[in-house]
Design an enzyme around this catalytic site. Structure first.
Site: not given
Ligand SMILES: *Cc1c(COP(=O)(O)O)cnc(C)c1O
Length: 467
Positions: A110-113, A116
């Site tokens: 997911a784009f949160k990588d 984060l």
């Protein structure tokens, strides 16, 4: 670069201190005091840069004075070379002049990588220098938890405790958290729902006495400025790949907490020609109701097949309101007090609403229409969208103003993470990508605890930096 609070009544901080904080002491969110500006010529000169070098151009002004330039480049190289696609954020064409920006090639799909992974390295870099250690505490209903755990698993100066509602997270998502190995990782399955987990996290940030010694909590949700900062990069990258900045782009962004789309708004402020920014929501449509009717009213949370966009309030919207109200912290503090009281319907001043409407379009997509869009795009191209991305594509097609301007929907996740939606749309589950093929066989580690604040806090205190 200095950072100021949206409510105007907290100290100015450096990037380093913003990184290590959650909310400002006045309850506001930190934003950069000045926005870095790039000329069209300068942006144009970046056309041939690979993702990691472009990321340095965009990010460095935000961290200057706290992070050494070469050290930043090294972190960026490490982070994005770990992605499963050499282009890091490749574009997939789905129609004439219409694209999906694939942001799901990181370790947790997911784009949160994007943010984060970098956040973990930034934290360790800063903490090493300060000889400090911190505790990350967060609650997740899915994507944030696994991305935060993957991002910090190698950090020497961070212990991470992620709470999830026991039995209420999909198996893929749970295993993406519980199978990550590391002595600094703790998964707490709460015998309760997500809101209870979230409330315990909020209460713990409010009073951190339970932590031993000098330890403090760091937030990894999108109120942390470093996350927004990392997400600005892919707007520049995608635009440059499609002929920007010499021609403008349009973006449609599946939105929950308004973090990802706020990054797009920042890219525009920094000088990237963006003609249209579309706020795409699921039936948790608090922002669409505000934009379309000028009525801000918090409705109860609805659980949908796009769980990563299931929010009742959208926390980063405050950062936009701050600009709409000409960065007047006192006015904003008053407005936020009214909005958070959740009693009356709140309206924005007409001129502020007009400004918001000039910057953003909005559209809400229900579950049936999400599923239909997945089927439609698959029928047209053979490409399976994740349901969040499908909401973006639907909104893009409904709100598009100029078909000659490339329309880019942010592809926020891989469909394999969202079984309910994929099956409901009538598709077989896609295969897990190579690095996750044995996910279902890996050993899990988690602790099941009652939804009781004292029990959770003493678990954290006991397990924090035992050495
Ligand atoms: C987190 C998330 C979103 C929402 O992003 P915000 O920055 O909160 O608006 C959308 N789609 C997916 C798949 C996500 O994980």
């Amino acid at each position: 670069m200095k950072y100021i609070s949206t409510r105007g009544n907290a100290p100015e901080l450096t990037f380093e201190d913003v990184l290590l904080t959650g909310l400002a002491t006045d309850g506001g969110l930190y934003v950069p005091k000045d926005v870095p500006q790039f000329s069209l010529e300068e942006i144009e000169s970046w056309r041939d840069l690979p993702y990691t070098e472009l990321a340095h151009k965009v990010i460095y002004p935000f961290v200057e004075g706290c992070v050494d330039s070469a050290a930043l480049q090294k972190m960026l190289n490490e982070v994005y070379s770990g992605f499963g696609h050499k282009a890091v954020a490749p574009l997939q064409q789905i129609d004439h002049n219409e694209y999906v920006l694939e942001l799901f090639h990181g370790p947790t799909l997911a784009f949160k990588d994007f943010a984060l992974q970098l956040l973990g390295r930034l934290l360790d870099y800063v903490l090493e220098r300060r000889h400090e250690k911190v505790v990350i505490m967060g609650a997740t209903s899915g994507d944030t938890g696994s991305a935060a755990i993957e991002g910090t698993k190698a950090c020497r100066n961070v212990d991470i405790f992620i709470l999830h509602p026991h039995g209420k997270v999909s198996e893929v998502q749970r295993r993406q958290m519980t199978t990550v190995k590391g002595d600094n990782i703790f998964n707490i399955a709460i015998e309760g729902n997500f809101d209870q987990a979230q409330d315990m996290v909020k209460a713990s940030f409010g009073n951190q006495q339970f932590l031993r010694g000098e330890r403090k909590l760091v937030a990894v949700n999108s109120i942390n400025w470093a996350r927004i900062m990392a997400q600005i990069v892919y707007y520049f990258y995608s635009a440059l790949n499609l002929g920007g900045p010499l021609r403008p782009m349009a973006y449609s962004v599946p939105t929950g907490n308004f973090g990802d789309i706020f990054a797009g708004y920042m890219a525009k402020k920094m000088g990237l020609p963006i003609e249209q920014l579309i706020i795409a929501t699921n039936s948790n449509d608090v922002l669409h109701r505000l934009m379309s009717k000028n009525q801000y009213e918090v409705h109860p949370l609805q659980h949908t097949i796009t769980p990563s966009m299931d929010i009742a309030v959208s926390s980063n919207f405050e950062r936009l309101l701050f600009d709409l109200y000409d960065r007047d912290g006192a006015k904003l503090a008053d407005l936020m007090a009214r909005m958070n009281a959740k009693k009356d319907v709140v309206s924005l001043d007409e001129d502020k609403l007009a400004k918001a409407r000039a910057l953003f379009d909005s559209y809400a997509v229900n579950e049936d229409s999400t599923v239909t869009t997945m089927q439609e795009v698959f029928g047209e191209t053979g490409y399976l969208l994740d349901p969040h991305t499908a909401i973006g594509v639907k909104a893009a097609r409904e709100c598009r103003r100029n078909p000659r301007i490339p329309m880019i929907t942010l592809g926020t996740a891989h469909p394999v993470k969202f079984e309910d939606a994929v099956l409901r749309a009538g598709f077989d589950m896609p295969k897990l990508p190579h690095h996750l093929t044995d996910l279902m066989a890996r050993e899990e580690r988690m602790n099941v605890l009652p939804a009781d604040l004292a029990t959770v806090q003493s678990f954290i205190a006991e397990h924090t930096f035992k050495d």
